[in-house]
Design an enzyme around this catalytic site. Sequence first.
Site, PDB file in Angstrom:
ATOM      1  N   SER A  25       8.785  -2.667  -7.880  1.00  0.00           N
ATOM      2  CA  SER A  25       8.614  -4.101  -7.679  1.00  0.00           C
ATOM      3  C   SER A  25       8.212  -4.726  -9.009  1.00  0.00           C
ATOM      4  O   SER A  25       7.153  -4.399  -9.562  1.00  0.00           O
ATOM      5  CB  SER A  25       7.534  -4.363  -6.629  1.00  0.00           C
ATOM      6  OG  SER A  25       7.040  -5.692  -6.750  1.00  0.00           O
ATOM      7  N   LYS A  50       4.237  12.375   8.384  1.00  0.00           N
ATOM      8  CA  LYS A  50       3.698  13.432   9.243  1.00  0.00           C
ATOM      9  C   LYS A  50       4.785  14.354   9.802  1.00  0.00           C
ATOM     10  O   LYS A  50       4.501  15.501  10.164  1.00  0.00           O
ATOM     11  CB  LYS A  50       2.920  12.805  10.411  1.00  0.00           C
ATOM     12  CG  LYS A  50       1.633  12.109   9.976  1.00  0.00           C
ATOM     13  CD  LYS A  50       0.502  13.094   9.800  1.00  0.00           C
ATOM     14  CE  LYS A  50      -0.830  12.367   9.619  1.00  0.00           C
ATOM     15  NZ  LYS A  50      -1.945  13.320   9.464  1.00  0.00           N
ATOM     16  N   SER A  75      -4.084  10.336  16.618  1.00  0.00           N
ATOM     17  CA  SER A  75      -4.126   8.895  16.871  1.00  0.00           C
ATOM     18  C   SER A  75      -2.727   8.314  16.794  1.00  0.00           C
ATOM     19  O   SER A  75      -2.533   7.134  17.044  1.00  0.00           O
ATOM     20  CB  SER A  75      -5.047   8.202  15.873  1.00  0.00           C
ATOM     21  OG  SER A  75      -4.504   8.316  14.574  1.00  0.00           O
ATOM     22  N   ASN A  77       0.563   9.198  14.348  1.00  0.00           N
ATOM     23  CA  ASN A  77       1.708   9.623  13.543  1.00  0.00           C
ATOM     24  C   ASN A  77       1.957  11.126  13.592  1.00  0.00           C
ATOM     25  O   ASN A  77       3.102  11.570  13.610  1.00  0.00           O
ATOM     26  CB  ASN A  77       1.558   9.142  12.097  1.00  0.00           C
ATOM     27  CG  ASN A  77       1.792   7.646  11.986  1.00  0.00           C
ATOM     28  OD1 ASN A  77       2.404   7.042  12.870  1.00  0.00           O
ATOM     29  ND2 ASN A  77       1.299   7.044  10.909  1.00  0.00           N
ATOM     30  N   ASP A 169       1.504   9.521 -14.877  1.00  0.00           N
ATOM     31  CA  ASP A 169       0.122   9.555 -15.355  1.00  0.00           C
ATOM     32  C   ASP A 169      -0.858   9.604 -14.194  1.00  0.00           C
ATOM     33  O   ASP A 169      -1.993  10.087 -14.336  1.00  0.00           O
ATOM     34  CB  ASP A 169      -0.178   8.290 -16.178  1.00  0.00           C
ATOM     35  CG  ASP A 169       0.721   8.190 -17.395  1.00  0.00           C
ATOM     36  OD1 ASP A 169       0.839   9.199 -18.116  1.00  0.00           O
ATOM     37  OD2 ASP A 169       1.325   7.124 -17.607  1.00  0.00           O
ATOM     38  N   GLY A 176      -6.851  10.417   4.931  1.00  0.00           N
ATOM     39  CA  GLY A 176      -7.521  10.471   6.224  1.00  0.00           C
ATOM     40  C   GLY A 176      -8.239  11.821   6.237  1.00  0.00           C
ATOM     41  O   GLY A 176      -9.346  11.953   5.736  1.00  0.00           O
ATOM     42  N   GLY A 177      -7.552  12.851   6.704  1.00  0.00           N
ATOM     43  CA  GLY A 177      -8.101  14.202   6.654  1.00  0.00           C
ATOM     44  C   GLY A 177      -7.697  14.936   5.392  1.00  0.00           C
ATOM     45  O   GLY A 177      -8.097  16.069   5.165  1.00  0.00           O
ATOM     46  N   GLY A 205     -14.549   4.034   6.616  1.00  0.00           N
ATOM     47  CA  GLY A 205     -14.409   5.470   6.888  1.00  0.00           C
ATOM     48  C   GLY A 205     -14.403   6.240   5.585  1.00  0.00           C
ATOM     49  O   GLY A 205     -13.458   6.960   5.282  1.00  0.00           O
ATOM     50  N   LYS A 270       9.911  -6.237   1.530  1.00  0.00           N
ATOM     51  CA  LYS A 270      10.823  -6.154   2.691  1.00  0.00           C
ATOM     52  C   LYS A 270      10.685  -4.851   3.466  1.00  0.00           C
ATOM     53  O   LYS A 270      11.651  -4.372   4.054  1.00  0.00           O
ATOM     54  CB  LYS A 270      12.292  -6.331   2.281  1.00  0.00           C
ATOM     55  CG  LYS A 270      12.571  -7.381   1.238  1.00  0.00           C
ATOM     56  CD  LYS A 270      12.137  -8.758   1.653  1.00  0.00           C
ATOM     57  CE  LYS A 270      12.412  -9.753   0.550  1.00  0.00           C
ATOM     58  NZ  LYS A 270      11.721 -11.023   0.816  1.00  0.00           N
ATOM     59  N   ASN A 304       4.171   2.631  11.259  1.00  0.00           N
ATOM     60  CA  ASN A 304       4.038   2.511  12.712  1.00  0.00           C
ATOM     61  C   ASN A 304       2.913   1.569  13.080  1.00  0.00           C
ATOM     62  O   ASN A 304       1.745   1.936  13.120  1.00  0.00           O
ATOM     63  CB  ASN A 304       3.815   3.892  13.329  1.00  0.00           C
ATOM     64  CG  ASN A 304       5.054   4.750  13.196  1.00  0.00           C
ATOM     65  OD1 ASN A 304       6.168   4.272  13.391  1.00  0.00           O
ATOM     66  ND2 ASN A 304       4.879   6.013  12.843  1.00  0.00           N
TER      67      ASN A 304
END
Lengths: 317, 317
Positions: A25, A50, A75, A77, A169, A176-177, A205, A270, A304
């Site tokens: 971009s 995932k 949860s 994905n 670089d 998450g985990g 979190g 987009k 999602n």
Amino acid sequence: MTFEEIVSAASRLEGKAIKTPVMTSRTVNKQTGGEVYFKCENLQRTGSFKFRGAYNALSQFTKDEKAKGVIAYSSGNHAQGIALAGQLLGIHTTIVMPSIAPEVKLAATKGYGADVVLYDINEVTREEVADQLAAERGSPIIPSFDHEHIIAGQGTAAKELFEEVGELDMLVVCCGGAGLLSGSSISASVLSPQCNVIGVEPEAGNDATRSFKSGMLQTVHNPDTIADGARTPSLGNLTFPLVMEYVSDMVTVNDEELLETMYFMWERMKIVVEPTGALATTAVLTKKVDVTDKRVGVLITGGNVDLKKAAKWFLTL
Amino acid sequence: MTFEEIVSAASRLEGKAIKTPVMTSRTVNKQTGGEVYFKCENLQRTGSFKFRGAYNALSQFTKDEKAKGVIAYSSGNHAQGIALAGQLLGIHTTIVMPSIAPEVKLAATKGYGADVVLYDINEVTREEVADQLAAERGSPIIPSFDHEHIIAGQGTAAKELFEEVGELDMLVVCCGGAGLLSGSSISASVLSPQCNVIGVEPEAGNDATRSFKSGMLQTVHNPDTIADGARTPSLGNLTFPLVMEYVSDMVTVNDEELLETMYFMWERMKIVVEPTGALATTAVLTKKVDVTDKRVGVLITGGNVDLKKAAKWFLTL
């Protein structure tokens, strides 16, 4: 864990996972002063990276193991990844999901042929529900990140990125985990040894950031963030040491920043990106990670999100 | 016009335009019974295929022509294409736009360095405004579709698609003034001679469909449709004969169908598509074009839509 396991995973995924596009971009480069390459795993099958780990894990089952089916809790994905991998490989899948999971994730998981078992997060833990099912059926539970085959599968996304754009670089990855973060940093260590790998968490979190800074495993309980894929309570037995060994830094971003980034990515780039999928981009756009004069990879991890929920969010901006 | 002009355009665009990704959707294939390949020009620079034609046209200017600058009028995507092409080639651009154009298109056009001249669609025509500017400055007007270099540039998208996925039974393309439809059908005639090319228009702006069926050029005045890129009053002197020669059929879809398709594409395919960009996909999903047992290309032409406007639309579904 070694890079060879990621190479093996990549060959298993050949023709199964999408080699997702890499986008750039001009606006992002102008705003940040860097040269940023976005790896679009929101355009992966099931709408997130995932699927890579799930397929890599399930494709290594023996015939006997296949017959028993698998159980997963997620949860969202990871659920879809396991469900589609199971469908493609002829393995019955049962997914334990919170009853508050986004409707789009529930519908998609069922659409891939999985049995979905819902639980109330205030009544019981997903581990309890899954353990009971596993005991009844003799089926294995495939965890969403703390598993060698999962980590190896997730590492294939960064491998593809380096192979397409060359050494970088810096590589910025949501956390998450830390399945993706661990796998990505192993790929980086071999394909771009000078690359600093940065993990990004939601502020609410921030357990992995605290774990990374203190060197002691920290936890968080049901953090309040729109980044629903990063509400994991803590890093895992496998991922924590990998993060400590391979990751250069960890930063956090808040929900307001995430929402602004999503708006930008949807309207200008987009592409539909879910909150968790926008974590790494947010760290770059807010300059919490300084990319000036650097060649930088950013993993966009998933798309999602319930469209009506996102529409309501956007109308508040 | 010949395919050789499209080949020349492709070489001018090499390294300038993005070779946009081709996506597939299992859900679409299951619902339609076809094998559908989506060419994602919404992920093109400036968010639509229009950059291809614009760059192809402006890159052929002589030094003297470059010095005079160019003028264009456009409801949006051609404007952005011309503006960016001008910026890349060092040509001053002036864009005549309706004052009701989507804010995201106005902002992006200015962001690419163009001068924007707004006009009131109830007071004056864009042709009048542009003609006056052209006379004052001695600059050429680059039309949005009825120009050989524009048509040749637009034809490069279908060329890339055929080169990536091979011959197809059918190619479904949106139709405003038919610059893209004309260029695509010339590419198809050489690269996939058995391919039927189908044009898709909004029901309210069905002038090209009526022209195609009757063999006489038909017009429409300010049609009421959310497909703002296909509000063109009629086909052009170049494009009408090309449509008559190369196109197999024309169909129309209505705004409600377009909106449902957009919802599907955003939520399931994870890409942001504007109403006009969803025309061809809508014809396939509604089965107005029957793709059963066929290999089918669908051009997704643009993603420039005001996100808040889209959010409000989606909340009505």
